[in-house]
Design a protein around this motif. Structure first.
Motif: not given
Ligand code: AKG
Ligand code: NAI
Length: 530
Positions: A50-51, A71-75, A98, A232, A280, A283-284, A289
């Motif tokens: 995740r992050s 990566r479970a998410g965007v960034g 998310n 960000r 942060h 996305a929670s 998730q």
């Molecule tokens: O995984 C997370 O909670 C961070 C999410 C996030 O910032 C993203 O997906 O870019």
């Protein structure tokens, strides 16, 4: 049997399909240090994060069997992409799962800000019944400025409409048609800064968006405006924001993200009565998730099984035979796209690519993806690659048109990139790969030129009059900007002309302004091709 390591807390339901797969075993080991990860990563084919986990170069190097990092998410700022690409490890993310959750968090922050909810809560549970200190404001009738109208920004705008807000929106890819569909008013950053009661940012952190709101912007803001950052850290200048609140310009701010995470204990946001913060949490939610874990698990399975996949952040799926022929052009193509986008001001509607000469009878699709990547990379959330660039163009209503031409204007190969933008703006850059000389840009708009597509370039449009080159050289010299090479292009003597200079370092903004103010000079722009 493939082995996948899950090194951050990721929803069990989301990774169920991985755990159920009969060709995969999943180990969940969270909270590991870099050294601990280095010690075990060599056993794994896949890594899911995740992050929290920072996937460093050393971890990737130690992952001798590693095929994919999910990566479970965007960034993907926590993954060393270059190292993964170099070692042929595919990095994938889950950009859609998310969106709504993060949008809702931004909205929750905006409402909490408008009504002082965190401050009032703290006081109430502390035993003080204070009904005087927390006079709020309504959202209804207010103007919301949205910077970044991608997935999340567009959803925020929709919800703000339902609250009776009017929306001013800025995004380099927001066309008039799309703005109309979304019922928002297209605006510049300056319009937004001067007129918004609330501003929310939903862009990636890029060289352009870094401190896009800083002291000069705060100075012209509407007194009493409020500002939200759930994208960000670094998009808004944190220290300038504190100054703007203390001087009474900004009434309050709500931040989910920080320039450095976690922030130091003495970070000014953490003790400021008018700034509310969350760690942060955008996305929670349970739903997000699960969504991101499901998306990413599916992709990891596909990659491990050598099946088609989407949302790859780094790896080009190109057949080796095509690759060999096209590879020498990939860098040139990307640089041409990047150059073209940097000389284009309005929202891009069409990317037109013409291939001529040696390139006219090759399947140039992979190369087009590099060009589109070059055009889009400066504007998207850091994750544009040749796998997703065409898809991203489509989602932003940017048409990609490819044509082949027999005429090469004397070159053995020629790539011409034309960007057609709003308000009939059209920009053209052409380049070639010259045997023995490498990559060259040979045309900018209507002017023939000859420069290497690299480093810092200055593009100056001017009228062809004696003495102009001297004025430019003197001004740059006085400001300690060294010129490495210079090219002047013109169609007719005394007519419109272009000067292209390669300089040794970034040109400060004030020097660009001074350049543009010199006699006979129309515009001066810096192009960065690093
Ligand atoms: O995984 C997370 O909670 C961070 C999410 C996030 O910032 C993203 O997906 O870019
Ligand atoms: N707080 C959190 O937990 C989360 C934060 N995020 C962050 O939110 C941000 C937005 O995410 P998405 O909407 O999914 O990304 P997206 O890629 O769909 O949208 C980003 C938009 O920003 C625009 N943009 C780029 N440069 C710009 C500029 N100079 N001025 C104005 N607009 C510009 C792009 O054209 C694009 O439309 C990203 O930074 C992402 O990492 C995403 C999910 C969770």
């Amino acid at each position: 049997m493939f082995k996948v390591l899950v090194s951050d807390p990721i929803s069990d339901l989301g990774i169920q399909q991985l755990m159920d797969a009969n060709d995969v075993t999943v180990d969940k080991k969270t909270g590991l240090s870099e050294d601990e990860l280095i010690a075990i990563i060599g056993d794994y084919d896949g890594l899911l994060v995740r992050s929290q986990t920072t996937v460093t170069e050393k971890i990737i190097e130690a992952g001798s069997k590693l095929k994919v990092i999910g990566r479970a998410g965007v960034g993907v700022d926590n993954i060393k992409l270059d190292a993964a690409t170099q070692r042929g490890v595919v990095v994938i993310n889950a950009p859609d799962g998310n969106t709504i959750t993060t949008c809702e968090h931004a909205f929750a922050m905006m409402m909490a800000l408008a009504r002082h909810i965190p401050q009032a809560y703290a006081k109430t549970i502390g035993g003080t019944w204070d009904r005087k200190s927390f006079l709020g404001v309504e959202l209804r009738g207010k103007t919301l400025g949205v910077l970044g109208m991608g997935r999340i920004g567009s959803e925020v705008a929709k919800r703000a409409k339902a609250f009776g807000m009017s929306i001013l929106a800025f995004d380099p890819f927001l066309t008039a048609d799309r703005a109309e569909k979304l019922e928002v008013k297209l605006a510049s950053v300056d319009d937004i800064v001067r007129n918004a009661d609330f501003i929310t940012v939903h862009t990636p952190l890029t060289p352009e968006t870094r401190h896009i709101i800083a002291r000069p912007q705060f100075e012209v803001m509407k007194k009493g405006m409020r500002i939200v950052n759930c994208a960000r850290g670094g998009i808004i200048d944190e220290l300038a924001l504190v100054e703007a609140i203390d001087s009474g310009i900004v009434a309050g701010a709500a931040f989910d993200v920080f320039e450095k995470e976690p922030p130091e204990a003495d970070h000014p946001f953490l003790s400021h009565p008018k700034i509310i913060v969350t760690p942060h949490l955008g996305a929670s939610t349970v739903e997000a998730q699960e969504n991101v874990a499901i998306d990413v698990s599916e992709q990891v399975l596909n990659i491990l099984r050598n099946e088609p996949f989407i949302n790859a952040v780094n790896i080009p799926p190109v057949a080796p035979s095509v690759m060999n022929k096209l590879q020498p052009y990939f860098n040139l193509g990307e640089k041409l796209g990047s150059f073209a986008t940097q000389i284009t001001d309005a929202a891009i509607r069409e990317i037109h690519v013409e291939y001529a000469g040696d390139l006219s009878d090759v399947d140039t699709q992979p190369l087009t993806r590099y060009i589109v990547k070059g055009v889009l990379s400066r504007h998207f959330a850091g994750d544009v690659n040749i796998v997703n660039s065409m898809h991203l163009a489509k989602t932003r209503d940017v048409n990609v048109v490819v044509t082949k031409a027999s005429k090469t204007k004397g070159f053995t190969n020629l790539i011409t990139v034309t960007l057609k933008a709003e308000h009939d703006e059209e920009r053209l850059v052409a380049g070639t790969l010259l045997q023995g000389y490498g990559e060259r840009i040979v045309r900018v708009n209507k002017f023939p030129v000859d420069i290497a597509p690299e480093g810092h370039q200055l593009v100056i449009s001017h009228n062809d009059k004696p003495g102009i080159i001297g004025l430019v050289g003197t001004l740059l010299g006085e400001n300690n900007v060294n010129i490495a090479s210079m090219q002047v292009g013109r169609k007719i003597v005394g007519g419109a002309a272009i000067m292209l200079l390669t300089v040794d370092k970034a040109v400060p903004q004030d020097v660009l302004v001074k350049l543009a103010g010199l006699p006979e000079i129309n515009t001066a722009e810096e192009i960065v091709l690093l």
